[in-house]
Write a protein that holds these residues in place. Structure first.
Motif, PDB file in Angstrom:
ATOM      1  N   UNK A  73      -1.256  12.127  -8.193  1.00 16.32           N
ATOM      2  CA  UNK A  73      -0.077  11.984  -7.334  1.00 16.32           C
ATOM      3  C   UNK A  73       0.699  13.296  -7.248  1.00 16.32           C
ATOM      4  N   UNK A  74       1.419  13.493  -6.138  1.00 14.69           N
ATOM      5  CA  UNK A  74       2.225  14.717  -5.982  1.00 14.69           C
ATOM      6  C   UNK A  74       3.582  14.626  -6.694  1.00 14.69           C
ATOM      7  N   UNK A  75       3.800  13.571  -7.473  1.00 14.03           N
ATOM      8  CA  UNK A  75       5.068  13.407  -8.190  1.00 14.03           C
ATOM      9  C   UNK A  75       4.795  13.072  -9.652  1.00 14.03           C
ATOM     10  N   UNK A 101       0.848  -1.195   0.000  1.00 13.03           N
ATOM     11  CA  UNK A 101       0.000   0.000   0.000  1.00 13.03           C
ATOM     12  C   UNK A 101       0.882   1.244   0.000  1.00 13.03           C
ATOM     13  N   UNK A 102       0.511   2.204  -0.816  1.00 11.58           N
ATOM     14  CA  UNK A 102       1.222   3.478  -0.923  1.00 11.58           C
ATOM     15  C   UNK A 102       0.170   4.582  -0.862  1.00 11.58           C
ATOM     16  N   UNK A 103       0.027   5.176   0.305  1.00 11.92           N
ATOM     17  CA  UNK A 103      -1.041   6.143   0.556  1.00 11.92           C
ATOM     18  C   UNK A 103      -2.370   5.468   0.232  1.00 11.92           C
ATOM     19  N   UNK A 104      -3.167   5.981  -0.695  1.00 13.44           N
ATOM     20  CA  UNK A 104      -4.454   5.338  -0.989  1.00 13.44           C
ATOM     21  C   UNK A 104      -4.376   4.375  -2.181  1.00 13.44           C
ATOM     22  N   UNK A 105      -3.175   4.051  -2.615  1.00 17.49           N
ATOM     23  CA  UNK A 105      -2.990   3.169  -3.770  1.00 17.49           C
ATOM     24  C   UNK A 105      -2.539   1.781  -3.333  1.00 17.49           C
TER      25      UNK A 105
END
Length: 77
Positions: A60-62, A43-47
């Motif tokens: 995404x912020x990137x 899991x990566x934040x809400x992903x």
């Protein structure tokens, strides 16, 4: 070098839960993010790992350049 082809079902099992590998796809390319502390437990934040994240990157912020730090394991078919 010819990339191995993997189905969405195969990718889905590499979610950090069903198998120890943590993979994600972006623009048809599958990346191994297992070593990333940001993908712990799949899991990566809400992903969630094990899926194609192409449509989700816009939120995404990137930028997509983030994938350059990960090993390519195949292509999504």
């Amino acid at each position: 070098m010819e990339l191995q082809e993997y189905t969405r079902n195969y990718l889905a099992l590499r979610n950090g839960q069903d198998k120890p590998e943590i993979w994600v796809a972006y623009k048809g390319v599958i990346y191994d993010v297992t070593a990333s502390r940001l993908w712990k437990n799949g899991k990566h934040y809400e992903h969630w790992a094990g899926q194609d994240l192409t449509d989700e990157l816009k939120d995404a912020p990137h930028a997509e350049g983030v994938f350059e730090r990960f090993k390519v394991v195949g292509k999504l078919v």
